[in-house]
Design a protein around this motif. Structure first.
Motif, PDB file in Angstrom:
ATOM      1  N   GLN A  23      -1.926   4.615   5.776  1.00 22.27           N
ATOM      2  CA  GLN A  23      -3.022   3.868   5.176  1.00 22.27           C
ATOM      3  C   GLN A  23      -4.296   4.712   5.294  1.00 22.27           C
ATOM      4  OE1 GLN A  23      -3.194  -0.190   6.418  1.00 22.27           O
ATOM      5  NE2 GLN A  23      -3.800  -0.777   4.353  1.00 22.27           N
ATOM      6  N   SER A  24      -4.927   4.946   4.160  1.00 23.54           N
ATOM      7  CA  SER A  24      -6.134   5.780   4.120  1.00 23.54           C
ATOM      8  C   SER A  24      -7.317   5.016   4.713  1.00 23.54           C
ATOM      9  CB  SER A  24      -6.449   6.162   2.678  1.00 23.54           C
ATOM     10  OG  SER A  24      -7.015   5.056   2.007  1.00 23.54           O
ATOM     11  N   PRO A  25      -8.406   5.737   5.033  1.00 26.08           N
ATOM     12  CA  PRO A  25      -9.604   5.047   5.522  1.00 26.08           C
ATOM     13  C   PRO A  25     -10.147   4.025   4.513  1.00 26.08           C
ATOM     14  CG  PRO A  25      -9.763   7.390   5.967  1.00 26.08           C
ATOM     15  CD  PRO A  25      -8.540   7.189   5.112  1.00 26.08           C
ATOM     16  N   ALA A  26      -9.870   4.257   3.225  1.00 24.82           N
ATOM     17  CA  ALA A  26     -10.327   3.322   2.190  1.00 24.82           C
ATOM     18  C   ALA A  26      -9.381   2.124   2.050  1.00 24.82           C
ATOM     19  CB  ALA A  26     -10.458   4.035   0.851  1.00 24.82           C
ATOM     20  N   GLY A  27      -8.257   2.148   2.789  1.00 22.45           N
ATOM     21  CA  GLY A  27      -7.362   0.994   2.817  1.00 22.45           C
ATOM     22  C   GLY A  27      -6.149   1.045   1.902  1.00 22.45           C
ATOM     23  N   TYR A  28      -5.983   2.101   1.118  1.00 25.55           N
ATOM     24  CA  TYR A  28      -4.810   2.179   0.253  1.00 25.55           C
ATOM     25  C   TYR A  28      -3.708   3.005   0.920  1.00 25.55           C
ATOM     26  CZ  TYR A  28      -6.754   6.751  -1.026  1.00 25.55           C
ATOM     27  OH  TYR A  28      -7.250   8.023  -0.979  1.00 25.55           O
ATOM     28  N   TRP A  29      -2.481   2.826   0.458  1.00 28.52           N
ATOM     29  CA  TRP A  29      -1.354   3.580   0.994  1.00 28.52           C
ATOM     30  C   TRP A  29      -1.266   4.924   0.289  1.00 28.52           C
ATOM     31  CZ3 TRP A  29       0.937   2.617   5.375  1.00 28.52           C
ATOM     32  CH2 TRP A  29       0.805   1.335   5.908  1.00 28.52           C
ATOM     33  N   ALA A  30      -1.128   5.974   1.090  1.00 28.67           N
ATOM     34  CA  ALA A  30      -1.093   7.335   0.566  1.00 28.67           C
ATOM     35  C   ALA A  30       0.054   8.097   1.219  1.00 28.67           C
ATOM     36  CB  ALA A  30      -2.423   8.027   0.844  1.00 28.67           C
ATOM     37  N   CYS A  31       0.364   9.249   0.640  1.00 28.97           N
ATOM     38  CA  CYS A  31       1.408  10.110   1.168  1.00 28.97           C
ATOM     39  C   CYS A  31       1.109  11.529   0.693  1.00 28.97           C
ATOM     40  CB  CYS A  31       2.776   9.638   0.651  1.00 28.97           C
ATOM     41  SG  CYS A  31       4.186  10.305   1.561  1.00 28.97           S
ATOM     42  N   LEU A  37      -0.535   6.135  -3.457  1.00 30.19           N
ATOM     43  CA  LEU A  37       0.735   5.573  -3.940  1.00 30.19           C
ATOM     44  C   LEU A  37       0.504   4.333  -4.790  1.00 30.19           C
ATOM     45  CD1 LEU A  37       2.770   6.002  -0.646  1.00 30.19           C
ATOM     46  CD2 LEU A  37       3.050   7.329  -2.755  1.00 30.19           C
ATOM     47  N   GLU A  38      -0.432   3.504  -4.384  1.00 34.63           N
ATOM     48  CA  GLU A  38      -0.693   2.260  -5.120  1.00 34.63           C
ATOM     49  C   GLU A  38      -1.254   2.551  -6.508  1.00 34.63           C
ATOM     50  OE1 GLU A  38      -2.163  -0.971  -2.160  1.00 34.63           O
ATOM     51  OE2 GLU A  38      -2.641   1.003  -1.296  1.00 34.63           O
ATOM     52  N   ALA A  39      -2.230   3.458  -6.590  1.00 35.07           N
ATOM     53  CA  ALA A  39      -2.842   3.788  -7.882  1.00 35.07           C
ATOM     54  C   ALA A  39      -1.841   4.466  -8.813  1.00 35.07           C
ATOM     55  CB  ALA A  39      -4.062   4.678  -7.688  1.00 35.07           C
ATOM     56  N   SER A  40      -0.838   5.117  -8.245  1.00 35.80           N
ATOM     57  CA  SER A  40       0.154   5.787  -9.086  1.00 35.80           C
ATOM     58  C   SER A  40       1.279   4.849  -9.511  1.00 35.80           C
ATOM     59  CB  SER A  40       0.718   7.020  -8.381  1.00 35.80           C
ATOM     60  OG  SER A  40       1.435   6.641  -7.234  1.00 35.80           O
ATOM     61  N   GLY A  41       1.155   3.575  -9.119  1.00 40.13           N
ATOM     62  CA  GLY A  41       2.102   2.577  -9.600  1.00 40.13           C
ATOM     63  C   GLY A  41       3.326   2.356  -8.736  1.00 40.13           C
ATOM     64  N   CYS A  42       3.317   2.853  -7.520  1.00 43.47           N
ATOM     65  CA  CYS A  42       4.465   2.638  -6.629  1.00 43.47           C
ATOM     66  C   CYS A  42       4.567   1.159  -6.247  1.00 43.47           C
ATOM     67  CB  CYS A  42       4.342   3.471  -5.360  1.00 43.47           C
ATOM     68  SG  CYS A  42       4.686   5.212  -5.595  1.00 43.47           S
ATOM     69  N   SER A  43       5.774   0.667  -6.261  1.00 45.14           N
ATOM     70  CA  SER A  43       6.011  -0.713  -5.843  1.00 45.14           C
ATOM     71  C   SER A  43       5.908  -0.809  -4.320  1.00 45.14           C
ATOM     72  CB  SER A  43       7.409  -1.153  -6.286  1.00 45.14           C
ATOM     73  OG  SER A  43       8.387  -0.401  -5.567  1.00 45.14           O
ATOM     74  N   LYS A  44       5.811  -2.030  -3.825  1.00 46.83           N
ATOM     75  CA  LYS A  44       5.771  -2.233  -2.374  1.00 46.83           C
ATOM     76  C   LYS A  44       7.041  -1.701  -1.725  1.00 46.83           C
ATOM     77  CE  LYS A  44       2.631  -6.137  -2.404  1.00 46.83           C
ATOM     78  NZ  LYS A  44       2.366  -7.512  -2.078  1.00 46.83           N
ATOM     79  N   GLU A  45       8.159  -1.870  -2.409  1.00 44.36           N
ATOM     80  CA  GLU A  45       9.436  -1.374  -1.879  1.00 44.36           C
ATOM     81  C   GLU A  45       9.430   0.147  -1.764  1.00 44.36           C
ATOM     82  OE1 GLU A  45       9.243  -3.491  -4.601  1.00 44.36           O
ATOM     83  OE2 GLU A  45       9.711  -5.314  -3.457  1.00 44.36           O
ATOM     84  N   THR A  46       8.884   0.820  -2.774  1.00 42.95           N
ATOM     85  CA  THR A  46       8.827   2.285  -2.748  1.00 42.95           C
ATOM     86  C   THR A  46       7.890   2.752  -1.639  1.00 42.95           C
ATOM     87  OG1 THR A  46       9.288   2.393  -5.117  1.00 42.95           O
ATOM     88  CG2 THR A  46       8.294   4.344  -4.120  1.00 42.95           C
ATOM     89  N   ILE A  47       6.771   2.078  -1.480  1.00 43.94           N
ATOM     90  CA  ILE A  47       5.840   2.433  -0.402  1.00 43.94           C
ATOM     91  C   ILE A  47       6.529   2.261   0.950  1.00 43.94           C
ATOM     92  CG2 ILE A  47       3.683   1.781   0.770  1.00 43.94           C
ATOM     93  CD1 ILE A  47       2.576   1.141  -2.089  1.00 43.94           C
TER      94      ILE A  47
END
Length: 159
Positions: A23-31, A37-47
């Protein structure tokens, strides 16, 4: 024209490589190198899968290249004279777009300062923005690069 290899190396250094979702400092999931990951359209399952299984360095490098291209296009779309800016200032704008998706509608003061070629004000506006609040030392370095970046060459004389 920006040296894309240099952009990539600077981002790799600053972002660091994480092969498992975080989880980034801005609150989104990244890798990878901060790939959203969220902005690129990854589903919760993929995350969830990236949290557990991670990804490969090759995938992280691919995401980084795609994210840099998107960030550059975003900066170009909102700054008509992008190619007239110095490489350092182009880098600042691409980096901000990479880090924050640079919500241009929320950055009107930065854009207005750039239109006036007032780099001191642009740097100050970067620091005052939400980006400045969230980005810490990196954004302070970027603001300084915007402020102190080499000057654009004088346009050729038409005489």
């Amino acid at each position: 024209m920006m040296n894309m290899n240099e952009v990539k190396e600077r981002l790799k250094r600053d972002e660091g490589l994480r092969l498992h979702a975080f989880q980034s400092p801005a609150g989104y999931w990244a890798c990878g190198y901060g790939h959203n990951l969220e902005a690129s359209g990854c589903s919760k399952e993929t995350i969830e899968r990236y949290k557990i299984e991670g990804t490969t360095k090759a995938q992280a490098d691919k995401w980084l290249e795609e994210d840099i291209r998107k960030a550059e296009q975003m900066a170009r779309n909102h700054i008509a004279y992008f190619d007239e800016l110095t490489e350092d200032r182009q880098f600042v704008l691409v980096y901000l777009a990479f880090m924050f998706g640079w919500k241009m509608g929320q950055s009107k003061r930065i854009l207005k300062a750039l239109e006036r070629r007032n780099y001191e004000d642009a740097a100050n506006q970067i620091l005052k923005s939400k980006m400045g609040e969230l980005g810490g030392e990196r954004v302070r370095r970027l603001a300084e690069l915007m402020r102190e970046g080499e000057e654009e060459p004088e346009p050729p004389s038409t005489e």
